[in-house]
Design an enzyme around this catalytic site. Structure first.
Site, mmCIF file in Angstrom:
data_model
loop_
_atom_site.group_PDB
_atom_site.id
_atom_site.type_symbol
_atom_site.label_atom_id
_atom_site.label_comp_id
_atom_site.label_asym_id
_atom_site.label_seq_id
_atom_site.Cartn_x
_atom_site.Cartn_y
_atom_site.Cartn_z
ATOM 1 N N TYR A 267 0.824 -1.209 0.000
ATOM 2 C CA TYR A 267 0.000 0.000 0.000
ATOM 3 C C TYR A 267 0.854 1.253 0.000
ATOM 4 O O TYR A 267 2.068 1.186 0.207
ATOM 5 C CB TYR A 267 -0.947 0.011 1.205
ATOM 6 N N ARG B 257 7.879 3.763 -4.796
ATOM 7 C CA ARG B 257 7.969 2.847 -3.652
ATOM 8 C C ARG B 257 6.923 1.737 -3.757
ATOM 9 O O ARG B 257 7.193 0.580 -3.399
ATOM 10 C CB ARG B 257 7.812 3.623 -2.337
ATOM 11 N N ARG C 43 -8.274 -20.147 -0.636
ATOM 12 C CA ARG C 43 -7.218 -19.951 0.371
ATOM 13 C C ARG C 43 -6.183 -21.060 0.343
ATOM 14 O O ARG C 43 -6.487 -22.230 0.574
ATOM 15 C CB ARG C 43 -7.849 -19.869 1.762
ATOM 16 N N HIS D 297 -1.731 -21.089 1.208
ATOM 17 C CA HIS D 297 -0.562 -20.234 1.439
ATOM 18 C C HIS D 297 0.239 -20.037 0.159
ATOM 19 O O HIS D 297 0.717 -18.945 -0.132
ATOM 20 C CB HIS D 297 0.342 -20.824 2.524
ATOM 21 N N GLU E 183 12.396 3.294 13.692
ATOM 22 C CA GLU E 183 11.365 4.188 13.155
ATOM 23 C C GLU E 183 10.156 4.112 14.067
ATOM 24 O O GLU E 183 10.098 3.304 14.981
ATOM 25 C CB GLU E 183 10.990 3.790 11.720
#
Ligand code: PDD
Length: 280
Positions: A33, A52, A100, A102, A180
């Protein structure tokens, strides 16, 4: 004013936006995101955010479905449709919808694209004039924090810990090094030199961080990117945070201990002013 969503090529009111329960973002946090600020109708440093996004997606092997100019056009249209002058644009791309498992499907899966535009509510002005409180927390995140993934549970818990202690931000510390904040980058001022941890796998290369380092250099403030130990926060003349939502935020207290001679200090005050000019 409508809050707008764009989901897989369709614009619609945010309240009507839907994705499948089998979306891998929902199932696994398998997505990336960006959050971009809009000032007076214009996205701030959008090319850096899109770069990014591209790097995050590439690191996870998620093919971005649009070229750069299409993202720019979609975001411009979403902002225009919202009618907001000051807004936050959220961009999310997940690996897509699949039963679903993995292991991602071997064949091509269409990534899910979500863009939303919402009104921006800035932090309380008193935090900019008097400084924010931060706490330190153990960094229990994974070792690829330079990828802006939607898997943010450790950040959510850290933020909650900060709030429970009356603070606005939590700073992640790993092996004695401050890296951070849960939603920001951290800097300190030591003898008028701006110091911040270097880019690497353990922190997000913040767009605001890079902008602020550039503004500091342009103003004649020396900049050092080097590891920062937790105890340096207590000895620093100034501590500040940078981020898309908080801009340049002075820090007044770290774990309840006052920072320097009071926040905001002179370098932070200068950077806040330069940042205000830069954003227009
Ligand atoms: N987060 N570090 C982390 C962990 C962040 O989540 C963010 C921003 C930053 C600052 O990056 P930038 O200057 O590019 O916004 C650093 C956004 C605002 C969010 O998660 O909502």
């Amino acid at each position: 004013m409508p809050e707008i969503a764009f989901v897989n090529d369709v614009f619609l009111p945010l309240s009507e936006a839907r994705v499948s329960v089998e979306d891998r973002g929902f199932q696994f946090g398998d997505g990336v995101y960006e959050l971009v600020r809009v000032y007076a109708g214009a996205p701030f440093h959008l090319p850096e955010h899109l770069e990014r996004l591209d790097q995050s997606a590439r690191a996870l092997g998620i093919p971005l479905p649009y070229p750069r100019d299409r993202w720019t056009a979609v975001i411009a249209e979403a902002v225009a449709r919202s009618g907001f002058a000051d807004a936050k644009v959220y961009i999310q791309v997940t690996r897509g919808v699949a039963p679903r498992d993995h292991v991602p499907a071997a064949g091509p899966v269409t990534p899910t694209v979500v863009v939303t535009v919402r009104a921006m509510t800035p932090l309380a002005p008193a935090l900019y004039t008097g400084g924010a409180a931060v706490v330190t927390v153990a960094d229990v995140r994974w070792a690829r924090c330079n990828i802006k993934t939607i898997g943010l549970l450790a950040n959510v818990l850290a933020k909650q810990q900060a709030r429970d202690q009356g603070a606005q931000e939590a700073l992640f510390v790993r092996d004695g090094a401050v890296l951070e904040g849960a939603t920001s980058n951290v800097m300190l001022v030591e003898k008028r030199c701006l110091v911040t941890p270097p880019e690497g796998p353990l922190l997000l290369p913040g767009v605001t961080r890079r902008v602020v380092l550039g503004l500091a250099q342009a103003a004649g403030v020396a900049v050092k990117e080097r590891p920062v130990r937790e105890d340096e926060l207590y000895a620093a003349d100034e501590v500040l945070l940078t981020g898309t939502t908080i801009e340049v935020l002075p820090v007044a207290r770290v774990n309840g201990r006052p920072v320097g001679a009071g926040a905001p200090g002179p370098v932070t005050t200068l950077l806040m002013a330069r940042f205000r000019e830069a954003r227009g």
